[in-house]
Design a protein around this motif. Structure first.
Motif, short mmCIF file in Angstrom:
data_model
loop_
_atom_site.label_atom_id
_atom_site.label_comp_id
_atom_site.label_asym_id
_atom_site.label_seq_id
_atom_site.Cartn_x
_atom_site.Cartn_y
_atom_site.Cartn_z
N UNK A 73 18.48 28.65 -0.61
CA UNK A 73 17.02 28.86 -0.61
C UNK A 73 16.45 28.66 0.79
N UNK A 74 17.16 27.90 1.62
CA UNK A 74 16.73 27.74 3.01
C UNK A 74 17.02 28.95 3.87
N UNK A 75 17.80 29.90 3.34
CA UNK A 75 18.15 31.08 4.14
C UNK A 75 17.70 32.40 3.52
N UNK A 96 13.35 25.06 13.32
CA UNK A 96 13.84 23.67 13.28
C UNK A 96 14.15 23.26 11.84
N UNK A 97 13.25 23.64 10.92
CA UNK A 97 13.45 23.30 9.50
C UNK A 97 14.69 24.00 8.95
N UNK A 98 14.86 25.27 9.27
CA UNK A 98 16.02 26.00 8.77
C UNK A 98 17.32 25.43 9.33
N UNK A 99 17.31 25.06 10.60
CA UNK A 99 18.49 24.45 11.20
C UNK A 99 18.85 23.14 10.48
N UNK A 103 22.46 22.59 8.32
CA UNK A 103 23.41 21.53 8.65
C UNK A 103 23.52 20.50 7.54
N UNK A 104 22.39 20.10 6.97
CA UNK A 104 22.43 19.10 5.90
C UNK A 104 23.10 19.67 4.65
N UNK A 105 22.89 20.97 4.39
CA UNK A 105 23.56 21.63 3.26
C UNK A 105 25.08 21.56 3.41
N UNK A 166 12.72 23.92 26.19
CA UNK A 166 13.48 25.15 26.06
C UNK A 166 13.05 26.19 27.09
N UNK A 167 14.01 27.00 27.54
CA UNK A 167 13.72 28.07 28.50
C UNK A 167 14.17 29.43 27.96
N UNK A 168 14.21 29.57 26.67
CA UNK A 168 14.59 30.84 26.08
C UNK A 168 14.09 30.93 24.65
N UNK A 169 13.93 32.15 24.18
CA UNK A 169 13.44 32.35 22.81
C UNK A 169 14.35 33.27 22.00
N UNK A 170 15.43 33.75 22.62
CA UNK A 170 16.29 34.74 21.97
C UNK A 170 17.47 34.06 21.29
N UNK A 171 17.52 34.12 19.94
CA UNK A 171 18.62 33.56 19.17
C UNK A 171 19.51 34.69 18.69
N UNK A 172 20.77 34.69 19.11
CA UNK A 172 21.70 35.78 18.80
C UNK A 172 22.28 35.63 17.39
N UNK A 173 21.43 35.36 16.44
CA UNK A 173 21.86 35.16 15.05
C UNK A 173 20.77 35.69 14.12
N UNK A 174 21.04 35.67 12.81
CA UNK A 174 20.03 36.03 11.83
C UNK A 174 19.43 34.78 11.19
N UNK A 175 19.86 33.63 11.65
CA UNK A 175 19.30 32.36 11.19
C UNK A 175 19.36 31.35 12.32
N UNK A 176 18.64 30.24 12.13
CA UNK A 176 18.59 29.20 13.16
C UNK A 176 19.65 28.14 12.91
#
Length: 309
Positions: A73-75, A96-99, A103-105, A166-176
């Motif tokens: 449900x988090x994804x 931040x919440x999704x990350x 990890x906790x999952x 942070x010095x970037x905003x580009x995440x090379x993923x579909x989730x955090x």
């Protein structure tokens, strides 16, 4: 990287290759998420409403399924909405919440598997002490441990991440993922505390894996002496062992790829590797336990039989 001092939103660039087939992918993903919800909720409700299944092994199994619902449900809802969107952004707080959830999952999964291994060890290797030790209170403590420990540990980890410039905003993923966020830190940012926290968590959960190996050594030694114990092992330990192997294989492969993997692979393959732990275990585990555990299988078959009458 862009010189961003106050990041408000991140760009999920892992969606770039999904633009041409976003609608078919949305349909398949929605159907798959519905299957995840159905099999896990069904198993939880089956255990909840059947008094004969109010035993430690089945209570832990329901906790296992609830954790699968928590992680997926988090994804999936965010992923589905992004597939129908023209922009693939996520807010800083949402990332931040999704990350934290991801990890906790994963660590809740390993904690529950560890408690399940301990339960099987007591039931088969120490049967005379099982019911005196595995009381309702002790079971509640073990379930609380398997949930609260990862939640507390990753709360600290996420708080440390949220303090990094942070010095970037580009995440090379579909989730955090927390490690990907930390990699966007400015060169002058101090990430030592994050690295120490990560190593402490790795060592802590590595001890879980070693404990499971230790319990299975004793389980196999005990079951080799008795045909009755071998039947118990086949019925109750084999599903747990398969779940453990699937989980450790998927998580190890994903972790190694996250830190050392090549960026030359097609983006779709990179996405699949990242999402393996959200695709395979949430469906495989409830189906496997449902078919293998005799009490659950018989209960499912009796419900199907009653509906046909």
């Amino acid at each position: 990287m862009d010189n961003v001092s106050n990041v408000i939103r991140f760009v999920l660039s892992g969606f770039n290759e999904t633009m041409n087939f976003s609608v078919p992918l949305f349909s398949i993903t929605l159907l798959y998420y519905c299957v995840i919800l159905f099999v896990n909720i069904s198993l939880v409700l089956l255990i909840f409403f059947d008094a004969n299944l109010h035993e430690p092994m089945y209570i832990l199994l329901s906790s296992f399924c609830i954790n699968a619902l928590y992680g997926t449900t988090g994804f999936y809802p965010k992923f589905l909405s992004d597939l129908l969107s023209s922009t693939y952004n996520i807010s800083y707080e949402g990332c931040i919440l999704q990350a934290f959830i991801m990890y906790s999952f994963g660590c809740c999964e390993l904690s529950i598997l560890t408690v399940m291994a301990f339960d099987r060890y007591l039931a088969i290797c120490r049967p005379l002490h099982y019911h005196s030790f595995m009381t309702k209170r002790r079971l509640s403590q073990l379930v609380s441990f398997s949930w609260l420990t990862p939640l507390c540990m990753f709360s600290i980890n996420i708080i440390l991440t949220s303090r990094i410039k942070l010095c970037g905003i580009n995440i090379q993923r579909v989730l955090c993922i927390n490690w990907v966020i930390v990699k966007l830190a400015c060169p002058e940012a101090d990430t030592l505390s994050n690295n120490i926290s990560a190593y402490v968590i790795v060592v802590f959960y590595l001890s879980h894996s070693l404990f499971i190996i230790w319990t299975y050594i004793y389980l196999i030694k005990t079951c080799a002496r008795s045909s009755e114990d071998r039947v118990k092992f086949t019925q109750t330990c084999v599903p747990h062992l398969i779940s453990l192997i699937i989980f450790l294989t998927v998580m190890s492969f994903d972790s190694m790829y996250l830190r050392y993997g090549s960026r030359d692979l097609p983006q779709s393959l990179q996405n699949f590797i990242t999402l393996e732990f959200l695709i395979i275990p949430p469906v495989m585990n409830p189906l496997m336990y449902g078919f293998k555990l005799t009490k659950i299988r018989n209960r499912i078959l009796s419900l199907i039989y009653l509906k046909r009458k």
